[in-house]
Design a protein around this motif. Structure first.
Motif, PDB file in Angstrom:
ATOM      1  N   TRP A  71       2.963 -10.679   0.930  1.00 25.85           N
ATOM      2  CA  TRP A  71       3.333  -9.307   0.572  1.00 25.85           C
ATOM      3  C   TRP A  71       4.516  -8.805   1.370  1.00 25.85           C
ATOM      4  O   TRP A  71       5.417  -8.158   0.841  1.00 25.85           O
ATOM      5  CB  TRP A  71       2.131  -8.370   0.728  1.00 25.85           C
ATOM      6  N   ARG A 112       4.987  -0.424  -3.650  1.00 24.54           N
ATOM      7  CA  ARG A 112       3.591   0.033  -3.533  1.00 24.54           C
ATOM      8  C   ARG A 112       2.621  -1.057  -3.978  1.00 24.54           C
ATOM      9  O   ARG A 112       1.614  -1.324  -3.312  1.00 24.54           O
ATOM     10  CB  ARG A 112       3.399   1.297  -4.380  1.00 24.54           C
ATOM     11  N   ILE A 115       2.268  -3.773  -1.349  1.00 29.22           N
ATOM     12  CA  ILE A 115       1.493  -3.304  -0.193  1.00 29.22           C
ATOM     13  C   ILE A 115       0.010  -3.227  -0.556  1.00 29.22           C
ATOM     14  O   ILE A 115      -0.852  -3.587   0.254  1.00 29.22           O
ATOM     15  CB  ILE A 115       2.041  -1.951   0.309  1.00 29.22           C
ATOM     16  N   GLU A 116      -0.297  -2.804  -1.760  1.00 26.86           N
ATOM     17  CA  GLU A 116      -1.699  -2.758  -2.203  1.00 26.86           C
ATOM     18  C   GLU A 116      -2.302  -4.157  -2.264  1.00 26.86           C
ATOM     19  O   GLU A 116      -3.460  -4.355  -1.915  1.00 26.86           O
ATOM     20  CB  GLU A 116      -1.811  -2.070  -3.558  1.00 26.86           C
ATOM     21  N   ALA A 120      -3.946  -2.625   1.345  1.00 26.79           N
ATOM     22  CA  ALA A 120      -3.794  -1.214   1.678  1.00 26.79           C
ATOM     23  C   ALA A 120      -4.473  -0.345   0.635  1.00 26.79           C
ATOM     24  O   ALA A 120      -4.496  -0.692  -0.547  1.00 26.79           O
ATOM     25  CB  ALA A 120      -2.314  -0.845   1.754  1.00 26.79           C
ATOM     26  N   ALA A 125      -0.390   2.696   0.748  1.00 31.28           N
ATOM     27  CA  ALA A 125       0.611   2.010  -0.074  1.00 31.28           C
ATOM     28  C   ALA A 125       1.680   2.982  -0.558  1.00 31.28           C
ATOM     29  O   ALA A 125       2.878   2.672  -0.538  1.00 31.28           O
ATOM     30  CB  ALA A 125      -0.065   1.320  -1.254  1.00 31.28           C
TER      31      ALA A 125
END
Length: 163
Positions: A71, A112, A115-116, A120, A125
């Motif tokens: 990621w 986003r 990050i998710e 997260a 995120a």
């Protein structure tokens, strides 16, 4: 001569690169294409629509091929790709920031989502993606080592929150 929408956007990017954002107008673009300004409204309802199409094309040209990766490497690649796209064209960063000021969803979404995928929650995120995007948009003229170091600091903070 009739121009396709893609032709108009390509020529608009050339005008942007040659003269800058302040000099880019529907009248100037029409003159460069050898058409009446009204002919451009066949493709774009107004100048804002034209600017949005230019920004989209600049970003599309700057995208790097998707790969399966960690990621944080994906986020770093996305940020570098956005920065490269903005720097490739005169006033590219100003244009992209201006067009995406009200709605940055399209630029934030891939950050986003990466990050998710790292685990997260939605709030972290969203805030992380927004911080990264704002960093990139605000630092298009910073030297590469300084930009890379700042990006690494942001990613280190996200990594620490995900542990």
């Amino acid at each position: 001569m009739r121009y396709r929408r893609d032709d108009v956007v390509a020529r608009a990017i050339e005008v942007l690169d040659a003269h800058g954002l302040d000099a880019l107008s529907m009248r100037r673009l029409a003159g460069d294409l050898g058409v009446q300004p009204g002919a451009l409204y066949h493709h774009f309802t107004n100048k804002d629509a034209l600017l949005a199409a230019i920004a989209d094309e600049i970003l599309r040209r700057g995208r790097r091929p998707a790969e399966i990766m960690a990621w944080d490497a994906e986020v770093q690649l996305l940020c570098l790709g956005l920065r490269d796209a903005m720097r490739r064209h005169r006033d590219g960063a100003v244009l992209i920031a201006q067009v995406n000021r009200a709605d940055s969803e399209a630029l934030e979404r891939p950050l986003r989502e990466a990050i998710e995928r790292a685990g997260a929650d939605a709030d972290l995120a969203r805030v992380g993606a927004r911080a990264l995007l704002r960093y990139v948009l605000a630092h298009e003229d910073v030297t590469d080592p300084d930009f890379a170091r700042g990006l690494d600091l942001l990613l280190s903070g996200l990594r620490a929150r995900l542990v």
